[in-house]
Write a protein that holds these residues in place. Structure first.
Motif, PDB file in Angstrom:
ATOM      1  N   GLU A   4      12.920 -11.466  46.333  1.00 18.86           N
ATOM      2  CA  GLU A   4      13.825 -11.731  45.213  1.00 18.86           C
ATOM      3  C   GLU A   4      15.259 -11.484  45.664  1.00 18.86           C
ATOM      4  O   GLU A   4      15.485 -10.587  46.475  1.00 18.86           O
ATOM      5  N   PRO A   5      16.246 -12.204  45.142  1.00 23.06           N
ATOM      6  CA  PRO A   5      15.990 -13.377  44.314  1.00 23.06           C
ATOM      7  C   PRO A   5      15.368 -14.475  45.162  1.00 23.06           C
ATOM      8  O   PRO A   5      15.752 -14.649  46.320  1.00 23.06           O
ATOM      9  N   ARG A  37      18.943 -18.216  44.008  1.00 23.99           N
ATOM     10  CA  ARG A  37      19.407 -17.325  45.085  1.00 23.99           C
ATOM     11  C   ARG A  37      20.709 -17.856  45.700  1.00 23.99           C
ATOM     12  O   ARG A  37      21.653 -17.099  45.926  1.00 23.99           O
ATOM     13  N   VAL A  65      19.549 -13.497  37.814  1.00 26.01           N
ATOM     14  CA  VAL A  65      18.551 -12.662  38.504  1.00 26.01           C
ATOM     15  C   VAL A  65      17.253 -12.637  37.697  1.00 26.01           C
ATOM     16  O   VAL A  65      16.156 -12.811  38.240  1.00 26.01           O
ATOM     17  N   ASP A 118      10.075  -8.262  48.698  1.00 27.60           N
ATOM     18  CA  ASP A 118      11.364  -7.814  49.222  1.00 27.60           C
ATOM     19  C   ASP A 118      12.352  -7.811  48.050  1.00 27.60           C
ATOM     20  O   ASP A 118      12.828  -8.866  47.653  1.00 27.60           O
ATOM     21  N   ALA A 165      16.469  -3.291  42.247  1.00 27.08           N
ATOM     22  CA  ALA A 165      17.720  -3.831  42.811  1.00 27.08           C
ATOM     23  C   ALA A 165      18.682  -4.214  41.691  1.00 27.08           C
ATOM     24  O   ALA A 165      19.905  -4.078  41.830  1.00 27.08           O
ATOM     25  N   TYR A 170      22.274  -2.740  41.792  1.00 29.85           N
ATOM     26  CA  TYR A 170      23.419  -3.634  42.054  1.00 29.85           C
ATOM     27  C   TYR A 170      24.171  -4.023  40.768  1.00 29.85           C
ATOM     28  O   TYR A 170      25.383  -3.861  40.687  1.00 29.85           O
ATOM     29  N   GLN A 171      23.424  -4.587  39.781  1.00 29.29           N
ATOM     30  CA  GLN A 171      24.120  -5.051  38.570  1.00 29.29           C
ATOM     31  C   GLN A 171      24.451  -3.855  37.651  1.00 29.29           C
ATOM     32  O   GLN A 171      25.451  -3.891  36.945  1.00 29.29           O
TER      33      GLN A 171
HETATM   34  P1  TMP Z   1      18.601  -9.679  50.445  1.00 26.06           P
HETATM   35  O1  TMP Z   1      19.568 -10.438  51.260  1.00 26.06           O
HETATM   36  O2  TMP Z   1      18.536  -8.247  50.779  1.00 26.06           O
HETATM   37  O3  TMP Z   1      17.277 -10.342  50.356  1.00 26.06           O
HETATM   38  O4  TMP Z   1      19.119  -9.703  48.919  1.00 26.06           O
HETATM   39  C1  TMP Z   1      20.059 -10.572  48.482  1.00 26.06           C
HETATM   40  C2  TMP Z   1      21.092  -9.864  47.669  1.00 26.06           C
HETATM   41  O5  TMP Z   1      20.756  -9.956  46.294  1.00 26.06           O
HETATM   42  C3  TMP Z   1      21.310  -8.403  47.990  1.00 26.06           C
HETATM   43  O6  TMP Z   1      22.654  -8.241  48.349  1.00 26.06           O
HETATM   44  C4  TMP Z   1      21.053  -7.700  46.692  1.00 26.06           C
HETATM   45  C5  TMP Z   1      21.167  -8.771  45.642  1.00 26.06           C
HETATM   46  N1  TMP Z   1      20.310  -8.558  44.477  1.00 26.06           N
HETATM   47  C6  TMP Z   1      20.886  -8.160  43.287  1.00 26.06           C
HETATM   48  O7  TMP Z   1      22.100  -7.986  43.225  1.00 26.06           O
HETATM   49  N2  TMP Z   1      20.087  -7.957  42.205  1.00 26.06           N
HETATM   50  C7  TMP Z   1      18.744  -8.139  42.228  1.00 26.06           C
HETATM   51  O8  TMP Z   1      18.050  -7.927  41.218  1.00 26.06           O
HETATM   52  C8  TMP Z   1      18.147  -8.565  43.477  1.00 26.06           C
HETATM   53  C9  TMP Z   1      16.670  -8.781  43.544  1.00 26.06           C
HETATM   54  C10 TMP Z   1      18.969  -8.751  44.572  1.00 26.06           C
END
Ligand code: TMP
Length: 212
Positions: free
Chosen positions: A41-42, A52, A72, A97, A102, A106-107
């Motif tokens: 995800e995403p 994504r 998301v 993953d 997350a 993150y949000q």
């Molecule tokens: P990744 O490159 O580690 O696979 O993840 C892509 C990016 O997406 C990573 O910087 C974190 C962000 N992300 C969010 O901001 N919120 C979410 O719910 C998810 C699943 C990923």
């Protein structure tokens, strides 16, 4: 009746070694004779992968903080319906993953959206679905960002500053303390051998108590 599969998620900030350790965890599951569906995800579905790109790309389609969290969860709704639930119902295990932790990190913690707004979306999209185990690869951002900066191109999250990733880390650690039985927190600051030894040990003891 088929026994429902287990749902395992892998989390961490930037440059923590998620891809290498995802493959390592997948290999441990295969060694244990477990049929595992690896996804991310995403993403994880055609719609999710399209979302994504919208989330990671800079430029005129870059979403606001609110649009970001809605995207998301839109990707997640599709992913659950198309991939995660059917696999678990068929008795397969799912190794994902990143997932909703997350979003809180993150949000929520890093972008500043309220935990309660995220919880509302989580409940709408997931119902009672929660990971059985979440592995956190924990690393101070001062180290992780140095590793991540060696990548060819940085995405819309990777260009954020160290303070942003300190809040991401704080979000993950806070959530792991709130619900410790779901989390396996690994110090990702060791060499790869040390990380994988800790991962294998933590995973085996979780398997012994929850794995069947
Ligand atoms: P990744 O490159 O580690 O696979 O993840 C892509 C990016 O997406 C990573 O910087 C974190 C962000 N992300 C969010 O901001 N919120 C979410 O719910 C998810 C699943 C990923």
């Amino acid at each position: 009746m088929i026994e429902r599969g287990k749902f395992i998620t892998l989390e961490g900030g930037e440059g923590v070694g998620k891809s290498t350790n995802l493959a390592f965890l997948q290999a441990r599951l295969l060694d244990a004779g477990i049929d595992v569906r690896v996804t991310r995800e995403p993403g994880g579905t055609p719609l999710g992968e399209a979302i994504r790109s919208l989330l990671l790309n800079e430029g005129p389609t870059a979403p606001s903080a609110l649009a970001e969290v809605l995207l998301v969860f839109a990707a997640r709704a599709q992913h659950i319906q198309e991939v995660i639930e059917p696999a678990l119902a068929a008795g397969r295990w799912v190794l994902c993953d990143r997932f909703t932790d997350a979003t809180y990190a993150y949000q929520g913690f890093a972008r500043g959206l309220s935990q309660s707004a995220i919880a509302t979306l989580e409940s709408l999209v997931q119902g009672s679905l929660q990971p059985d185990l979440t592995v956190l690869l924990d690393l101070p951002p001062s180290i992780g960002l140095k590793r991540a900066s060696q990548r060819a191109e940085l995405d819309r999250f990777e260009v954020e500053d160290e303070a942003f990733f300190n809040r991401v880390r704080e979000g993950y650690l806070t959530r792991s303390l709130e619900n410790p039985e779901r989390w396996l927190v690994i110090n990702a600051g060791q060499d790869l051998e040390g990380v994988q030894r800790a991962l294998a040990q933590g995973f085996s003891s979780w398997m012994a108590s929850h794995g069947s």
